[in-house]
Design a protein around this motif. Structure first.
Motif, PDB file in Angstrom:
ATOM      1  N   ILE A   1      14.011  51.249  29.171  1.00  0.00           N
ATOM      2  CA  ILE A   1      12.881  51.422  30.067  1.00  0.00           C
ATOM      3  C   ILE A   1      12.911  50.346  31.149  1.00  0.00           C
ATOM      4  N   VAL A   2      12.806  50.770  32.415  1.00  0.00           N
ATOM      5  CA  VAL A   2      12.762  49.822  33.528  1.00  0.00           C
ATOM      6  C   VAL A   2      11.332  49.304  33.628  1.00  0.00           C
ATOM      7  N   VAL A   3      11.154  48.046  33.266  1.00  0.00           N
ATOM      8  CA  VAL A   3       9.790  47.478  33.231  1.00  0.00           C
ATOM      9  C   VAL A   3       9.434  46.756  34.520  1.00  0.00           C
ATOM     10  N   GLY A   4      10.439  46.497  35.382  1.00  0.00           N
ATOM     11  CA  GLY A   4      10.126  45.802  36.621  1.00  0.00           C
ATOM     12  C   GLY A   4      11.311  45.737  37.562  1.00  0.00           C
ATOM     13  N   GLU A   5      11.010  45.388  38.823  1.00  0.00           N
ATOM     14  CA  GLU A   5      12.030  45.243  39.857  1.00  0.00           C
ATOM     15  C   GLU A   5      11.737  43.988  40.662  1.00  0.00           C
ATOM     16  N   ALA A   6      12.766  43.491  41.337  1.00  0.00           N
ATOM     17  CA  ALA A   6      12.598  42.326  42.200  1.00  0.00           C
ATOM     18  C   ALA A   6      13.601  42.410  43.345  1.00  0.00           C
TER      19      ALA A   6
ATOM     20  N   MET B   1      13.443  49.827  21.958  1.00  0.00           N
ATOM     21  CA  MET B   1      13.483  50.105  23.388  1.00  0.00           C
ATOM     22  C   MET B   1      13.949  48.880  24.156  1.00  0.00           C
ATOM     23  N   ILE B   2      14.965  49.032  24.993  1.00  0.00           N
ATOM     24  CA  ILE B   2      15.510  47.930  25.787  1.00  0.00           C
ATOM     25  C   ILE B   2      14.700  47.801  27.073  1.00  0.00           C
ATOM     26  N   ARG B   3      14.137  46.620  27.291  1.00  0.00           N
ATOM     27  CA  ARG B   3      13.322  46.359  28.474  1.00  0.00           C
ATOM     28  C   ARG B   3      14.224  45.814  29.582  1.00  0.00           C
ATOM     29  N   LEU B   4      14.295  46.572  30.696  1.00  0.00           N
ATOM     30  CA  LEU B   4      15.239  46.271  31.774  1.00  0.00           C
ATOM     31  C   LEU B   4      14.505  45.892  33.058  1.00  0.00           C
ATOM     32  N   VAL B   5      14.959  44.819  33.696  1.00  0.00           N
ATOM     33  CA  VAL B   5      14.475  44.430  35.025  1.00  0.00           C
ATOM     34  C   VAL B   5      15.639  44.543  35.999  1.00  0.00           C
ATOM     35  N   ILE B   6      15.401  45.179  37.156  1.00  0.00           N
ATOM     36  CA  ILE B   6      16.422  45.381  38.179  1.00  0.00           C
ATOM     37  C   ILE B   6      16.168  44.414  39.330  1.00  0.00           C
ATOM     38  N   VAL B   7      17.190  43.627  39.680  1.00  0.00           N
ATOM     39  CA  VAL B   7      17.062  42.655  40.771  1.00  0.00           C
ATOM     40  C   VAL B   7      18.105  42.966  41.841  1.00  0.00           C
ATOM     41  N   ASP B   8      17.641  43.434  43.010  1.00  0.00           N
ATOM     42  CA  ASP B   8      18.530  43.779  44.117  1.00  0.00           C
ATOM     43  C   ASP B   8      17.695  43.750  45.396  1.00  0.00           C
ATOM     44  N   ASP B   9      18.262  43.254  46.475  1.00  0.00           N
ATOM     45  CA  ASP B   9      17.484  43.127  47.705  1.00  0.00           C
ATOM     46  C   ASP B   9      17.391  44.422  48.500  1.00  0.00           C
ATOM     47  N   HIS B  10      18.058  45.483  48.051  1.00  0.00           N
ATOM     48  CA  HIS B  10      17.985  46.763  48.755  1.00  0.00           C
ATOM     49  C   HIS B  10      17.113  47.752  47.973  1.00  0.00           C
ATOM     50  N   PRO B  11      15.973  48.158  48.532  1.00  0.00           N
ATOM     51  CA  PRO B  11      15.075  49.087  47.836  1.00  0.00           C
ATOM     52  C   PRO B  11      15.746  50.402  47.444  1.00  0.00           C
ATOM     53  N   ILE B  12      16.650  50.888  48.285  1.00  0.00           N
ATOM     54  CA  ILE B  12      17.318  52.157  47.975  1.00  0.00           C
ATOM     55  C   ILE B  12      18.183  52.008  46.729  1.00  0.00           C
ATOM     56  N   VAL B  13      18.860  50.870  46.610  1.00  0.00           N
ATOM     57  CA  VAL B  13      19.684  50.620  45.429  1.00  0.00           C
ATOM     58  C   VAL B  13      18.809  50.534  44.186  1.00  0.00           C
ATOM     59  N   ARG B  14      17.692  49.813  44.297  1.00  0.00           N
ATOM     60  CA  ARG B  14      16.784  49.700  43.149  1.00  0.00           C
ATOM     61  C   ARG B  14      16.265  51.077  42.735  1.00  0.00           C
ATOM     62  N   GLY B  15      15.938  51.900  43.728  1.00  0.00           N
ATOM     63  CA  GLY B  15      15.448  53.237  43.419  1.00  0.00           C
ATOM     64  C   GLY B  15      16.490  54.087  42.724  1.00  0.00           C
ATOM     65  N   GLY B  16      17.733  53.990  43.192  1.00  0.00           N
ATOM     66  CA  GLY B  16      18.807  54.751  42.566  1.00  0.00           C
ATOM     67  C   GLY B  16      19.063  54.310  41.137  1.00  0.00           C
ATOM     68  N   LEU B  17      19.005  53.010  40.908  1.00  0.00           N
ATOM     69  CA  LEU B  17      19.206  52.496  39.549  1.00  0.00           C
ATOM     70  C   LEU B  17      18.051  52.906  38.640  1.00  0.00           C
ATOM     71  N   ARG B  18      16.847  52.856  39.168  1.00  0.00           N
ATOM     72  CA  ARG B  18      15.684  53.277  38.372  1.00  0.00           C
ATOM     73  C   ARG B  18      15.827  54.731  37.948  1.00  0.00           C
ATOM     74  N   ASP B  19      16.291  55.575  38.868  1.00  0.00           N
ATOM     75  CA  ASP B  19      16.498  56.992  38.547  1.00  0.00           C
ATOM     76  C   ASP B  19      17.603  57.164  37.500  1.00  0.00           C
TER      77      ASP B  19
END
Length: 206
Positions: free
Chosen positions: A28-33, A1-19
């Motif tokens: 698996i998205v394990v975290g955001e920043a 399983m690839i553990r992925l962290v998403i780093v972006d200052d726009h919550p909408i972008v982070r949400g779209g990437l998580r989806d």
């Protein structure tokens, strides 16, 4: 399983990437920043395999965060995901240690393939980014200043105007302007201040 962290200052972008990655069986998205500094801490604390990194963010930007990750979390692979693809954006990110560089108009399947490739240690580049890198490599003398160009840059760093630099080097003011343009092209900058800053960063100046 690839553990992925998403780093972006726009919550909408982070949400779209998580989806986007929600249905992936091996990611698996394990975290955001929301900024680079937080992203470094999340990647370290969550043992991220891949960090999907935006480039321009408040505070620590994506380039600085990529460099910090290379030093502090060397096992994490950074994949830049941004809307910017100019040479002045691409080259610093790659030099900082990013393994890949994609644009935000990439399709979901492309993103997933890129994350998997990054996790395997393979580089993934958007076509426009590849063109910038090839152009940089092919450009005669790319990144290497001649002795005269170093002299001009040092005078500029010391505060000399074009006329003062020309007088100091016993050449015409037009020649100074030509040297400066070559310096800008080789250092990948657009103005005097950026050239001086890049000169100090590369230790070309004293």
């Amino acid at each position: 399983m690839i553990r992925l962290v998403i780093v972006d200052d726009h919550p909408i972008v982070r949400g779209g990437l998580r989806d986007t990655f929600a249905d992936a069986e091996d990611i698996i998205v394990v975290g955001e920043a929301g900024d680079g500094a937080e992203g470094v801490e999340r990647a370290k604390g969550l043992a991220a395999d891949v960090v999907l990194m935006d480039l321009r963010m408040p505070g620590m930007d994506g380039v600085a965060a990529t460099a910090a990750l290379r030093e502090r979390v060397p096992d994490s692979r950074v994949l830049i995901l941004t809307t910017f693809d100019s040479e002045n954006d691409v080259l610093p990110a790659i030099e900082a240690g990013a393994i890949g560089y994609l644009l935000k108009d990439a399709l979901p399947d492309e993103l997933m393939r890129a994350v998997r490739a990054a996790a395997r240690g393979e580089s993934v580049l958007a076509p426009s980014v590849t063109q910038h890198l090839m152009g940089h490599v092919r450009r005669p003398g790319a990144g290497t200043l001649t002795d005269r160009e170093k002299e001009v840059l040092q005078l500029v760093a010391n505060g000399s105007s074009n006329r003062e630099a020309a007088t100091a080097l016993f050449i015409g003011e037009a020649s100074i302007k030509t040297h400066l343009q070559h310096i800008y092209d080789k250092l990948g900058v657009r103005d005097r201040a950026s050239a001086v800053a890049e000169g100090y960063r590369r230790r070309l100046l004293t």
